[in-house]
Scaffold this motif. Structure first.
Motif, short mmCIF file in Angstrom:
data_model
loop_
_atom_site.label_atom_id
_atom_site.label_comp_id
_atom_site.label_asym_id
_atom_site.label_seq_id
_atom_site.Cartn_x
_atom_site.Cartn_y
_atom_site.Cartn_z
N SER A 1 40.80 33.10 33.75
CA SER A 1 40.64 33.39 35.43
C SER A 1 40.96 31.79 36.56
N GLY A 2 42.57 32.84 37.07
CA GLY A 2 42.67 31.62 37.95
C GLY A 2 43.82 32.30 38.69
N GLY A 3 44.61 31.28 39.52
CA GLY A 3 45.30 32.26 40.78
C GLY A 3 47.05 32.27 40.51
N ILE A 4 47.59 32.97 41.48
CA ILE A 4 48.62 34.17 41.27
C ILE A 4 49.80 33.02 40.66
N VAL A 5 49.85 31.81 41.60
CA VAL A 5 51.26 31.28 41.41
C VAL A 5 50.72 29.66 40.54
N SER A 6 51.82 29.85 39.87
CA SER A 6 51.77 29.17 38.76
C SER A 6 51.74 27.61 38.68
N HIS A 7 52.34 27.14 39.35
CA HIS A 7 51.75 25.74 40.00
C HIS A 7 51.37 25.18 40.98
N THR A 8 50.02 25.86 40.99
CA THR A 8 49.13 26.06 41.72
C THR A 8 47.89 25.00 40.87
N GLY A 9 46.50 24.10 41.88
CA GLY A 9 45.89 22.82 40.64
C GLY A 9 45.45 23.79 40.15
N VAL A 10 44.57 23.23 38.76
CA VAL A 10 43.64 23.67 38.59
C VAL A 10 41.77 23.97 38.93
N SER A 11 41.82 22.24 39.83
CA SER A 11 40.83 21.96 40.23
C SER A 11 40.37 21.64 41.85
N GLY A 12 41.41 21.99 42.56
CA GLY A 12 41.53 22.69 43.90
C GLY A 12 40.59 24.37 43.98
N LEU A 13 41.40 24.71 43.00
CA LEU A 13 41.51 26.00 42.30
C LEU A 13 40.26 26.65 42.58
N THR A 14 39.45 26.15 41.32
CA THR A 14 38.36 26.37 40.28
C THR A 14 37.15 24.94 41.72
N LEU A 15 37.01 24.07 42.38
CA LEU A 15 36.30 24.33 43.11
C LEU A 15 35.49 25.05 44.58
N GLY A 16 36.94 25.45 45.11
CA GLY A 16 36.98 26.42 46.04
C GLY A 16 35.62 28.04 45.36
N GLY A 17 37.15 28.14 44.12
CA GLY A 17 35.90 29.48 43.50
C GLY A 17 36.66 30.02 42.73
N GLY A 18 38.40 29.41 43.03
CA GLY A 18 39.52 30.78 42.07
C GLY A 18 39.27 32.09 42.01
N PHE A 19 40.42 33.05 42.41
CA PHE A 19 40.61 34.24 42.02
C PHE A 19 42.30 34.49 41.87
N GLY A 20 42.26 35.98 41.08
CA GLY A 20 43.38 36.19 40.46
C GLY A 20 43.81 37.17 40.16
N TRP A 21 44.24 38.05 38.95
CA TRP A 21 45.24 38.52 38.37
C TRP A 21 43.92 39.54 38.01
N ILE A 22 43.09 39.16 36.74
CA ILE A 22 42.12 39.14 36.28
C ILE A 22 40.63 39.03 35.97
N SER A 23 40.74 38.25 37.91
CA SER A 23 39.20 38.44 38.34
C SER A 23 38.41 39.51 38.69
N ARG A 24 39.13 40.44 38.40
CA ARG A 24 38.07 41.81 38.67
C ARG A 24 37.25 42.02 38.30
N LYS A 25 38.60 41.72 36.47
CA LYS A 25 37.20 42.42 35.77
C LYS A 25 36.70 41.15 35.07
N HIS A 26 37.40 39.98 34.59
CA HIS A 26 36.27 39.06 34.06
C HIS A 26 35.86 37.43 35.18
N GLY A 27 36.36 37.93 36.69
CA GLY A 27 35.31 36.89 37.57
C GLY A 27 35.75 36.38 37.87
N LEU A 28 35.78 35.10 39.38
CA LEU A 28 36.52 33.74 39.52
C LEU A 28 36.81 32.69 38.19
N SER A 29 36.98 32.34 38.64
CA SER A 29 36.99 31.25 37.97
C SER A 29 35.69 29.95 37.78
N ILE A 30 35.16 30.31 38.32
CA ILE A 30 33.86 29.61 38.57
C ILE A 30 33.06 30.53 37.71
#
Ligand SMILES: Cc1cc2nc3c(=O)[nH]c(=O)nc-3n(C[C@H](O)[C@H](O)[C@H](O)COP(=O)(O)OP(=O)(O)OC[C@H]3O[C@@H](n4cnc5c(N)ncnc54)[C@H](O)[C@@H]3O)c2cc1C
Length: 470
Positions: free
Chosen positions: A138-167
């Motif tokens: 579960s991550g964001g919707i633009v493929s050149h986003t970094g996993v680090s900053g995204l995850t450390l802030g929370g991380g949501f995207g197309w599958i997070s409503r079903k599978h939860g945030l990155s964190i």
């Protein structure tokens, strides 16, 4: 010794710099070196800072050397994961930048359906490897986003409503702390740090790798875009605000109000005109997904649509072009209490004066699995937020800065009454009071206590900063 990066740099002698270089596996770049400008460049072209030193880390030990060097020489320290953050804190003026972009290893464990990723990975690096096994994180919707900053802030995207945030799918992280120790943060080891990493940003250390639980996704997903007419904006947005909240978690439908990009399935006469782009992803059978999306297709008289089974990897990169590197960007954002009629009126009022063809108002629907995790579980707050209002401005010419920033700021001010909090990863450089608004009062107190424990001198301050009080 001065804590200012530039001053401290003047005091570094070639001997010390060579001493650092000799300890590194990766390269040490100085301003005159080839590759320096590429390494300091980040997604948002508004930010043009020049670190005195850049370490292109190749492994965790390089990160340790960098952290120790910055601490011992009182250098300002910046950490670049994917370099995507709009606030631009991944790069510092003077001081030392740790560029993690060479740390891109991805190891999938297909039996456990987990993946360990190094901190310089972009989301595309992870999708590429996990999709080999029919998995995704579960991550964001633009493929050149970094996993680090995204995850450390929370991380949501197309599958997070079903599978939860990155964190919510993070199992463990390897962290280099301010005193140069390498430790693990997980539910079992250093659980206080693990709590803080999940939403508290880069305040507590440099994460060098993340281990995630994956979900079964793809290789194709039923997905697409429906382009609604701006003339119907009020009626459509009111319908949307209610309808998407009735959908099961495997269907995610968002809304982007903007001038139409030159999409091939649209009549060229529509290109550049205000429209409501309605993108969606369904994580199930196409037939069921079609039934769920039908009311949106039948609403009014859409300008056009493109939907069907799309490879997950292609869908994840589908918005990359509109979000390429190198433009000037300024964002303002709110978590909305509700997408009320009065809020919709404000959106329509401001969009009518949108300052440029690449600006947009992005309104993702957030509810689902994230809201079922308790607020105490992670530092990330406002889990029950139904919608986000994200005001994106994007342009090329620096002479036009005030035009874009002014519009976004006024729009933001006039929608404050509809807001409750903000997603830390969508903050621009807005100061401590705004950082606090990304957290509940209880979480903020806990974050400050954690900062006092793990980084009492605020070595890690090039971020949405939580100042220590110790
Ligand atoms: C076009 C675009 C689309 C986006 N879409 C989404 C989305 O769909 N979902 C979503 O949740 N967010 C989204 N975001 C926001 C995104 O999550 C943040 O911008 C995030 O910070 C990007 O991470 P990065 O590693 O690329 O950023 P960077 O700019 O490299 O890092 C941001 C900050 O994180 C810290 N940091 C980075 N790496 C580390 C590390 N390894 N250890 C410790 N601290 C570190 C540093 O303080 C750094 O300043 C989007 C952003 C953009 C620009």
């Amino acid at each position: 010794m001065s804590k200012n990066g530039k001053d401290a740099q003047k005091q570094l002698n070639p001997h010390e710099i060579e001493g650092l270089r000799s300890k590194l596996k990766g390269q040490l770049l100085l301003p005159e070196d080839e590759g320096y400008d590429e390494a300091r460049a980040i997604w948002n072209a508004m930010i043009n800072r020049k670190p005195s030193l850049i370490i292109q880390c190749e492994n965790t030990q390089d990160v340790v050397e960098g952290v120790n060097f910055a601490r011992n020489h009182h250098l300002l320290l910046a950490i670049k994961g994917g370099g995507h953050n709009v606030a631009g804190k991944a790069v510092c003026e003077g001081g030392l930048m740790l560029d993690l972009s060479l740390m891109r290893n991805v190891e999938v464990n297909p039996e456990k359906q987990t993946v360990r990723v190094e901190a310089g990975c972009l989301l595309s690096d992870i999708d590429k490897e996990t999709q080999e096994h029919g998995l995704a994180v579960s991550g964001g919707i633009v493929s050149h986003t970094g996993v680090s900053g995204l995850t450390l802030g929370g991380g949501f995207g197309w599958i997070s409503r079903k599978h939860g945030l990155s964190i919510d799918n993070l199992l463990a992280a390897e962290v280099v702390t301010a005193d140069g120790q390498i430790i693990t943060a997980s539910g079992k080891e250093n659980p206080d740090l693990f709590w803080g990493l999940r939403g508290g940003g880069g305040n507590f250390g440099v994460v060098t790798s993340f281990e995630f639980q994956c979900a079964e996704v793809g290789p194709e997903v039923f997905s697409g875009l429906i382009i609604q007419r701006f003339e119907d904006a009020k009626a459509y947005m009111q319908f949307h605000a209610e309808y998407v909240r009735t959908l099961p978690d495997d269907m995610t439908v968002w809304m982007v109000v903007r001038p139409a990009p030159p999409l091939p399935f649209l009549d060229p006469g529509v290109h550049g005109k205000l429209v409501i782009v309605v993108p969606f992803v369904y994580l199930g059978d196409q037939e069921k997904g079609e039934k769920l999306i039908q009311p949106i297709r039948e609403f009014g008289k859409p300008h056009g649509e493109a939907l069907g089974m799309n490879p997950w990897i292609a869908w994840q990169a589908g918005f990359d072009g509109l979000n390429s590197h190198g433009a000037r960007n300024y964002w303002k954002s709110h978590h909305l209490k509700d997408l009320s009629s009065a809020c919709i009126d404000k959106v329509i009022e401001f969009v009518k004066n949108i300052p440029g063809p690449n600006c947009e108002v992005f309104i993702p629907h957030m509810e689902g699995a994230p809201a079922r995790v308790s607020e105490d579980e992670t530092a990330y707050a406002f889990r029950k937020t139904p919608f986000v209002l994200n005001i994106h401005t994007r342009w090329e010419n620096p002479a036009e800065d005030q035009n874009y920033i002014g519009w976004a700021s006024e729009f933001f001010n006039q929608t404050k009454s509809f807001a409750n909090g903000v997603y830390v990863n969508f903050l621009s450089d807005e100061g401590e009071e705004r950082v606090k608004q990304a957290y509940t009062t209880k979480a903020w107190e806990r974050l400050v206590a954690l900062k006092n424990k793990y980084d009492p001198t605020n070595l890690f301050r090039m971020n949405q900063n939580i100042r220590p009080t110790a």
